[in-house]
Write a protein that holds these residues in place. Structure first.
Motif, mmCIF file in Angstrom:
data_model
loop_
_atom_site.group_PDB
_atom_site.id
_atom_site.type_symbol
_atom_site.label_atom_id
_atom_site.label_comp_id
_atom_site.label_asym_id
_atom_site.label_seq_id
_atom_site.Cartn_x
_atom_site.Cartn_y
_atom_site.Cartn_z
ATOM 1 N N UNK A 44 10.359 -3.935 7.352
ATOM 2 C CA UNK A 44 11.640 -4.395 7.097
ATOM 3 C C UNK A 44 12.699 -4.263 8.406
ATOM 4 N N UNK A 45 12.215 -3.966 9.487
ATOM 5 C CA UNK A 45 13.103 -3.698 10.759
ATOM 6 C C UNK A 45 12.695 -4.788 11.816
ATOM 7 N N UNK A 46 14.001 -4.810 12.628
ATOM 8 C CA UNK A 46 13.646 -5.881 13.637
ATOM 9 C C UNK A 46 14.782 -5.393 14.693
ATOM 10 N N UNK A 47 14.454 -4.855 15.944
ATOM 11 C CA UNK A 47 15.190 -4.674 17.043
ATOM 12 C C UNK A 47 16.019 -3.602 16.485
ATOM 13 N N UNK A 48 15.718 -2.552 15.951
ATOM 14 C CA UNK A 48 16.415 -1.421 15.404
ATOM 15 C C UNK A 48 17.050 -1.430 14.306
ATOM 16 N N UNK A 49 17.286 -2.747 13.599
ATOM 17 C CA UNK A 49 18.103 -3.081 12.732
ATOM 18 C C UNK A 49 17.123 -3.005 11.155
ATOM 19 N N UNK A 50 17.616 -2.562 10.176
ATOM 20 C CA UNK A 50 16.960 -2.596 8.895
ATOM 21 C C UNK A 50 17.555 -3.954 8.014
ATOM 22 N N UNK A 51 16.650 -4.763 7.555
ATOM 23 C CA UNK A 51 16.943 -5.924 7.099
ATOM 24 C C UNK A 51 16.915 -6.050 5.293
ATOM 25 N N UNK A 52 16.153 -4.911 4.760
ATOM 26 C CA UNK A 52 15.647 -4.617 3.511
ATOM 27 C C UNK A 52 15.635 -3.542 3.288
ATOM 28 N N UNK A 53 15.726 -2.916 2.090
ATOM 29 C CA UNK A 53 15.637 -1.436 1.568
ATOM 30 C C UNK A 53 14.236 -1.624 0.782
ATOM 31 N N UNK A 54 13.101 -0.730 1.428
ATOM 32 C CA UNK A 54 11.796 -0.518 0.776
ATOM 33 C C UNK A 54 11.931 0.040 -0.658
ATOM 34 N N UNK A 55 12.483 -0.611 -1.594
ATOM 35 C CA UNK A 55 12.765 0.254 -2.743
ATOM 36 C C UNK A 55 11.326 0.587 -3.566
ATOM 37 N N UNK A 56 10.305 -0.145 -3.553
ATOM 38 C CA UNK A 56 9.043 0.442 -3.972
ATOM 39 C C UNK A 56 7.889 0.251 -2.873
ATOM 40 N N UNK A 57 7.607 1.551 -2.692
ATOM 41 C CA UNK A 57 6.565 1.933 -1.905
ATOM 42 C C UNK A 57 5.488 2.618 -2.629
ATOM 43 N N UNK A 58 4.371 1.928 -3.149
ATOM 44 C CA UNK A 58 3.467 2.335 -4.119
ATOM 45 C C UNK A 58 2.064 2.214 -3.664
ATOM 46 N N UNK A 59 1.678 3.346 -3.177
ATOM 47 C CA UNK A 59 -0.034 3.371 -2.955
ATOM 48 C C UNK A 59 -0.822 3.154 -4.153
ATOM 49 N N UNK A 60 -2.103 2.464 -3.690
ATOM 50 C CA UNK A 60 -3.043 2.197 -4.756
ATOM 51 C C UNK A 60 -3.700 3.539 -4.915
ATOM 52 N N UNK A 61 -4.285 3.564 -6.373
ATOM 53 C CA UNK A 61 -5.049 4.599 -6.591
ATOM 54 C C UNK A 61 -6.158 4.111 -7.641
ATOM 55 N N UNK A 62 -6.938 5.029 -8.193
ATOM 56 C CA UNK A 62 -8.083 4.510 -9.191
ATOM 57 C C UNK A 62 -7.840 5.300 -10.290
ATOM 58 N N UNK A 63 -7.417 4.572 -11.452
ATOM 59 C CA UNK A 63 -7.443 5.097 -12.920
ATOM 60 C C UNK A 63 -8.862 5.288 -13.591
ATOM 61 N N UNK A 64 -8.979 6.333 -13.990
ATOM 62 C CA UNK A 64 -10.481 6.524 -14.414
ATOM 63 C C UNK A 64 -10.616 7.056 -15.910
ATOM 64 N N UNK A 65 -11.158 6.182 -16.644
ATOM 65 C CA UNK A 65 -11.579 6.502 -18.011
ATOM 66 C C UNK A 65 -12.452 7.796 -18.247
#
Length: 410
Positions: free
Chosen positions: A127-148
């Motif tokens: 979300x950055x360009x030339x040192x400026x931020x253009x959006x807030x990364x409100x959701x940074x969600x890693x993939x995981x594995x749910x197991x039954x």
């Protein structure tokens, strides 16, 4: 996310009416209080209620959340912008970040955000360009594995633990499939959204394209190895449900599911035992893959300054902690098991640490590139022949590169 289709006939809108109170100040026009419009791709009642609650504390304007269908989200948003009907703020998918940031469609927001310095660099990079931020990364969600864990036990399989491998995961999934239930479900894939497969091929060190985006990586030895493994898991071992099969892990119909932590809420009333684990290690070792979204202010907004103030309020420390119930934060001060546990009571501290915190700190974002929408559709079409039992994996991947290499170099 699914590929772009036709434009929606209508969008679901939720209006949050906010009454200005003393000390807050109120932006006004001749017609009355300013109304900020923010597009989102969720229609979830729980998500919208959370947005309602947060927006209710912003006293300077009314806020209207407009839910656009996810299948056509980016197309609809860009059409609104081109037609002179740009929203004031918008959620932006990670795959669209290069186009929105690079095109100049977004207003700079970094100077207004509370404690910008504590945002994790790996989360803000898109979300950055030339040192400026253009959006807030409100959701940074890693993939995981749910197991039954119940289904694994019924199939005579040992419960997996941290440090497991893809060979072990697929073997267990195949064993469950032989007992009549599905093995490994990939809910967001559906043989269309190929980018989700980065959650598997990352273990082989494979990449869709080079880091500079100029060279196709689909026919690299690493990708051929990963895709051969995936193809075998689908058509030989039956560990992964085949094309045209819909399986709901959260209803107890599959042994495992690759998904993001935000879906843990679907297990609130689960009738089976379950675990959440990091992605299994591949031949190249352990890794993590992140799905991400940002909130930006549209430069064409007639209320850009006020919208930026709302964004700063929406993402301050207190509200970021509230958003963490569904959307893992990018603030270092909040990226700890104790803080995350307050908004994610279904997850154990060790699950939050190994999947969310470690994943954000070391993970890479799913494939993104300038011109992503057209590129994604081209890759999807070129991969279609791969989803057949007799597919020549190397030949199909060579064809993918033949199709997209001219686009990468454009």
């Amino acid at each position: 996310m699914r590929p772009i289709a036709k434009l929606p006939s209508a969008a679901l809108a939720l209006t949050v009416a906010v009454t200005a109170c003393g000390g807050g100040g109120e932006a006004t026009t001749q017609a009355g209080p300013v109304t900020l419009r923010m597009t989102v791709w969720t229609a979830s009642e729980a998500h919208l209620k959370l947005l309602n609650d947060i927006a209710a504390g912003f006293t300077k304007a009314k806020v209207k959340f407009e839910s656009l269908p996810v299948d056509t989200y980016t197309t609809t948003l860009t059409t609104q912008i081109a037609g002179g009907n740009a929203p004031d703020l918008a959620w932006i998918l990670e795959r669209s970040a290069p186009d929105f940031v690079g095109s100049g469609a977004l207003a700079p927001v970094g100077g207004k955000l509370e404690n910008r310095g504590e945002l994790i660099p790996s989360a803000t990079r898109l979300w950055e360009k030339d040192g400026e931020l253009y959006a807030y990364p409100f959701s940074t969600s890693p993939l995981g594995v749910f197991v039954n864990t119940d289904l694994l036990k019924q199939a005579g399989q040992k419960p997996p633990g941290k440090g497991w491998t893809w060979d072990e995961a697929m073997a267990a999934a195949a064993a469950v499939a032989k007992k009549g239930k599905a093995g490994l479900a990939i809910p967001d894939f559906e043989y269309k959204e190929w980018g989700v497969l980065a959650g598997i091929w990352g273990g082989w060190g494979a990449k869709a394209w080079s880091d500079d985006g100029a060279t196709c990586g689909f026919n690299s030895p690493e990708m051929v190895g990963a895709m051969t493994f995936i193809h075998k898991s689908i058509f030989v071992d039956k560990a992964v449900p085949g094309p045209g099969t819909t399986v709901d892990f959260f209803a107890g119909d599959a042994a495992m599911a690759i998904s993001q932590v935000s879906r843990a809420g679907l297990l609130k009333d689960a009738k089976f035992g379950w675990e959440l684990l990091p992605l299994p290690a591949g031949p190249k070792g352990e890794y993590a893959v992140i799905g991400q979204a940002g909130v930006g202010v549209l430069k064409k907004s007639p209320n850009a300054e006020l919208a930026t103030e709302f964004l700063a309020y929406f993402t301050n420390a207190a509200n970021s902690a509230k958003l963490a119930q569904f959307f893992p934060p990018a603030r270092s001060s909040q990226l700890n098991a104790e803080t995350l546990a307050k908004s994610n009571p279904l997850l154990k501290p060790e699950q939050l640490q190994s999947v969310v915190i470690d994943g954000i700190n070391k993970g890479t974002v799913k494939p993104v590139h300038k011109g992503q929408e057209e590129l994604s559709q081209t890759v999807r079409a070129a991969l279609d022949p791969l989803w057949r039992p007799d597919a020549d994996v190397k030949a199909v991947l060579d064809d993918v590169c033949a199709k997209i290499q001219p686009m990468l170099g454009a």
